[in-house]
Structures are given as structure tokens and as C-alpha cells.
Write a protein that holds these residues in place. Structure first.
Motif, short mmCIF file in Angstrom:
data_model
loop_
_atom_site.label_atom_id
_atom_site.label_comp_id
_atom_site.label_asym_id
_atom_site.label_seq_id
_atom_site.Cartn_x
_atom_site.Cartn_y
_atom_site.Cartn_z
N ASP A 30 0.95 -0.96 0.36
CA ASP A 30 -0.20 0.12 -0.15
C ASP A 30 1.08 1.46 -0.39
OD1 ASP A 30 -2.11 -1.63 -0.44
OD2 ASP A 30 -2.71 -1.71 2.09
N GLY A 31 1.27 2.07 -0.95
CA GLY A 31 1.19 3.09 -0.69
C GLY A 31 0.34 3.95 -0.11
N ASP A 32 0.39 5.50 -0.33
CA ASP A 32 -0.34 6.52 -0.09
C ASP A 32 -1.94 6.97 0.03
OD1 ASP A 32 2.20 7.68 1.17
OD2 ASP A 32 2.50 9.45 -0.70
N THR A 33 -2.46 7.13 1.09
CA THR A 33 -3.66 7.56 1.09
C THR A 33 -4.11 9.06 0.15
OG1 THR A 33 -4.39 5.13 1.90
CG2 THR A 33 -5.86 7.10 1.84
N THR A 34 -5.07 8.84 0.12
CA THR A 34 -5.75 10.18 -1.04
C THR A 34 -7.11 10.26 -0.24
OG1 THR A 34 -4.39 10.47 -2.87
CG2 THR A 34 -6.42 12.41 -2.26
N TRP A 35 -7.58 11.22 1.08
CA TRP A 35 -8.89 11.02 1.42
C TRP A 35 -10.01 12.45 0.43
CZ3 TRP A 35 -11.50 7.54 4.38
CH2 TRP A 35 -10.82 7.14 5.03
N ILE A 36 -11.18 12.29 -0.38
CA ILE A 36 -11.84 12.73 -0.58
C ILE A 36 -13.03 13.34 -0.06
CG2 ILE A 36 -12.74 13.53 -2.53
CD1 ILE A 36 -10.65 11.26 -4.20
N ARG A 37 -13.56 14.20 0.08
CA ARG A 37 -14.39 14.58 0.89
C ARG A 37 -15.39 14.79 -0.21
NH1 ARG A 37 -17.26 19.81 2.38
NH2 ARG A 37 -18.49 19.95 3.98
N VAL A 38 -17.08 13.76 -0.46
CA VAL A 38 -17.76 14.29 -1.28
C VAL A 38 -19.19 14.32 -0.73
CG1 VAL A 38 -19.08 12.53 -2.93
CG2 VAL A 38 -16.68 11.98 -2.83
N VAL A 39 -19.69 15.37 -1.39
CA VAL A 39 -20.85 16.20 -1.57
C VAL A 39 -21.94 15.56 -2.28
CG1 VAL A 39 -22.51 18.24 -0.55
CG2 VAL A 39 -19.50 17.55 0.27
N LEU A 40 -23.16 14.80 -1.60
CA LEU A 40 -23.89 15.00 -3.29
C LEU A 40 -25.57 15.50 -2.35
CD1 LEU A 40 -24.54 12.95 -5.38
CD2 LEU A 40 -25.81 11.39 -3.92
N PHE A 41 -25.80 16.13 -3.56
CA PHE A 41 -27.43 17.35 -3.31
C PHE A 41 -28.18 16.61 -3.53
CE2 PHE A 41 -23.76 20.18 -2.82
CZ PHE A 41 -23.93 21.00 -2.33
N GLY A 42 -29.81 16.84 -2.95
CA GLY A 42 -30.58 15.80 -3.16
C GLY A 42 -31.74 14.68 -3.26
#
Length: 105
Positions: A30-42
Motif C-alpha cells: 500500500d502506498g499513500d492514501t488520498t482522502w476525498i470529501r464527497v458531497v451529493l445534493f438533492g
């Protein structure tokens, strides 16, 4: 895991992690972990809460952007955010024990 906020227009926020696989010598680790904040509307956002659980692989489409913020320690950080159009759970695939079992496409 996902959190839905009931406001004038409901939205759901979840964190998605991506970890690269890196070859070290003859071994993949495993390499580096990238975190993504995901927003879904409606209205679609409410179905995400029922359909996604921690550990699921997901496919997200939408618009990504980098934003900066200052954390509690006063350090400026950069975050990757995605305003999602769709979020889909990727079905788990059956693990095979032999390399020959994997089709050559």
C-alpha cells in the motif's frame, strides 16, 4: 459513514479513500492514501445513506476541486473535494486463488 443533512435542499457528505498500490522490489504494498470529501445534493443523497457502508468500493462522478483550510493547530492544509453527480457501489468480485483463473482480455 455517510451523513445526510436535512436542510432546505438535503445533502450527504462522505469521505472516500484511495490508496495506491506501489511495487517495492518484487512485492506490491500500500502506498499513500488520498482522502476525498464527497458531497451529493438533492433526493439522491438520501439513498446513499441506505446503500453505502464503510468499506464499500464506490464509483463517484462529479466535479473535483482543491480547497485550503486552517486546521485546529493553525496549520494550513489542502483538501480534495468532489461535488458528486452520482455515487454507485462497485460490486465485490470473487477472489481467485490461482493466476490462471483470471481471464486474459
Amino acid at each position: 459513514f455517510p451523513v445526510t443533512i436535512k436542510a432546505e435542499k438535503p445533502f450527504t457528505v462522505l469521505s472516500v479513500a484511495h490508496t495506491d498500490r506501489v511495487k517495492q522490489g518484487e512485492t506490491w504494498v500500500d502506498g499513500d492514501t488520498t482522502w476525498i470529501r464527497v458531497v451529493l445534493f438533492g433526493n439522491k443523497s438520501e439513498s446513499v445513506v441506505d446503500g453505502v457502508v464503510k468499506g464499500d468500493s464506490v464509483l463517484v462522478t462529479g466535479n473535483a476541486k482543491l480547497s485550503t483550510f486552517t486546521n485546529k493547530e493553525g496549520i494550513e492544509k489542502t483538501a480534495l473535494e468532489c461535488i458528486a453527480d452520482t455515487i454507485a457501489v462497485v460490486p465485490k468480485r470473487k477472489q481467485t486463488s490461482k493466476r490462471e483463473d483470471i481471464p486474459n482480455w
